[in-house]
Write a protein that holds these residues in place. Structure first.
Motif, short mmCIF file in Angstrom:
data_model
loop_
_atom_site.label_atom_id
_atom_site.label_comp_id
_atom_site.label_asym_id
_atom_site.label_seq_id
_atom_site.Cartn_x
_atom_site.Cartn_y
_atom_site.Cartn_z
N LEU A 131 0.83 -1.20 0.00
CA LEU A 131 0.00 0.00 0.00
C LEU A 131 0.87 1.26 0.00
CD1 LEU A 131 -2.58 -1.06 2.72
CD2 LEU A 131 -2.85 -1.19 0.24
N GLY A 132 0.30 2.33 -0.54
CA GLY A 132 0.99 3.61 -0.51
C GLY A 132 0.85 4.26 0.86
N PRO A 133 1.60 5.31 1.12
CA PRO A 133 1.53 5.97 2.43
C PRO A 133 0.16 6.56 2.74
CG PRO A 133 2.94 7.21 0.92
CD PRO A 133 2.58 5.93 0.25
N GLU A 134 -0.54 7.02 1.72
CA GLU A 134 -1.88 7.57 1.95
C GLU A 134 -2.86 6.47 2.32
OE1 GLU A 134 -0.14 8.19 -0.90
OE2 GLU A 134 0.57 10.19 -0.37
N HIS A 135 -2.73 5.30 1.67
CA HIS A 135 -3.57 4.16 2.02
C HIS A 135 -3.34 3.76 3.48
CE1 HIS A 135 -3.46 3.53 -2.44
NE2 HIS A 135 -4.74 3.25 -2.22
N GLY A 185 -11.79 3.34 -2.20
CA GLY A 185 -12.18 2.36 -3.21
C GLY A 185 -11.09 1.31 -3.42
N ASP A 186 -9.83 1.75 -3.44
CA ASP A 186 -8.71 0.81 -3.56
C ASP A 186 -8.67 -0.14 -2.37
OD1 ASP A 186 -7.95 2.19 -5.84
OD2 ASP A 186 -6.27 3.24 -4.87
N LEU A 187 -8.82 0.43 -1.17
CA LEU A 187 -8.78 -0.39 0.05
C LEU A 187 -9.96 -1.36 0.10
CD1 LEU A 187 -7.72 2.37 2.60
CD2 LEU A 187 -6.32 0.46 1.78
N LEU A 188 -11.10 -0.93 -0.39
CA LEU A 188 -12.28 -1.79 -0.41
C LEU A 188 -12.07 -2.96 -1.37
CD1 LEU A 188 -15.15 -2.24 0.63
CD2 LEU A 188 -15.96 -0.77 -1.19
N GLN A 189 -11.52 -2.68 -2.55
CA GLN A 189 -11.25 -3.73 -3.52
C GLN A 189 -10.19 -4.70 -3.01
OE1 GLN A 189 -10.39 -1.43 -7.05
NE2 GLN A 189 -12.45 -1.77 -7.85
N ALA A 190 -9.26 -4.20 -2.18
CA ALA A 190 -8.22 -5.06 -1.62
C ALA A 190 -8.71 -5.82 -0.39
CB ALA A 190 -7.00 -4.21 -1.25
N LEU A 201 -5.93 3.73 6.69
CA LEU A 201 -6.15 2.53 7.50
C LEU A 201 -5.92 2.80 8.98
CD1 LEU A 201 -4.63 -0.39 5.39
CD2 LEU A 201 -7.00 -0.05 6.06
N SER A 202 -4.89 3.59 9.29
CA SER A 202 -4.63 3.89 10.71
C SER A 202 -5.74 4.75 11.29
CB SER A 202 -3.27 4.55 10.89
OG SER A 202 -3.26 5.83 10.30
N LEU A 203 -6.31 5.64 10.50
CA LEU A 203 -7.44 6.43 10.98
C LEU A 203 -8.67 5.56 11.21
CD1 LEU A 203 -7.08 9.60 8.72
CD2 LEU A 203 -6.74 9.48 11.19
N CYS A 204 -8.88 4.58 10.34
CA CYS A 204 -10.03 3.68 10.48
C CYS A 204 -9.84 2.70 11.62
CB CYS A 204 -10.26 2.91 9.19
SG CYS A 204 -10.86 3.92 7.84
N ALA A 205 -8.60 2.42 12.00
CA ALA A 205 -8.34 1.47 13.08
C ALA A 205 -8.89 1.98 14.40
CB ALA A 205 -6.85 1.19 13.18
N ALA A 206 -8.97 3.29 14.55
CA ALA A 206 -9.48 3.89 15.79
C ALA A 206 -10.99 3.72 15.92
CB ALA A 206 -9.11 5.37 15.86
N GLY A 207 -11.66 3.48 14.82
CA GLY A 207 -13.11 3.33 14.83
C GLY A 207 -13.69 3.67 13.48
#
Length: 131
Positions: free
Chosen positions: A59-63, A96-101, A67-73
């Motif tokens: 994953l790229g740094p933005e991805h 969208g990329d993260l969802l497809q992955a 993910l780290s922001l979503c890990a909090a909730g």
């Protein structure tokens, strides 16, 4: 670079600004998320799905930041954009990329029409108080 061009570049970029990455570079030139089956509008809710740490290297740094922001909730697309300091269009493509992955799940909030009526809730509260 010519002298006028160097002066113009010096005005826009300084040492405090840090490296500048254009939004199209973060999304690979895409302006819309791929076919994900869920609308990725501002109120779409995004939750991280736990997987192995080896996949993060792809994953790229933005991805990874999203993910780290979503890990909090669970976060909305608008909250992710604000917290990551990225344009909403970029966040939609990256989510969208993260969802497809398979790294995130996207859901929709409950529509207001499906929420219980305030009158019914008041009657329930009054009934509980009467007990």
């Amino acid at each position: 670079m010519s002298a006028p061009r160097e002066r113009a570049a010096a005005r826009w970029y300084d040492a405090e600004a840090g490296p500048l990455v254009r939004p199209y570079a973060m999304t690979g030139g895409r302006t819309r998320p791929g076919e994900v089956g869920v609308p990725l509008d501002l109120i779409a809710l995004v939750a991280a799905v736990g997987t192995g740490p080896g996949e993060d290297s792809l994953l790229g740094p933005e991805h990874r930041a999203l993910l780290s922001l979503c890990a909090a909730g669970v976060q909305s697309v608008a909250e992710l954009a604000a917290d990551a300091d990225l344009p909403v269009g970029v966040v939609r493509v990256l989510v969208g990329d993260l969802l497809q992955a398979g790294r995130v799940q996207v859901s929709r909030p409950v529509p207001p029409a499906r929420l219980p009526d305030e009158r019914i809730l008041r009657e329930v509260i009054d009934g509980l108080r009467a007990l």
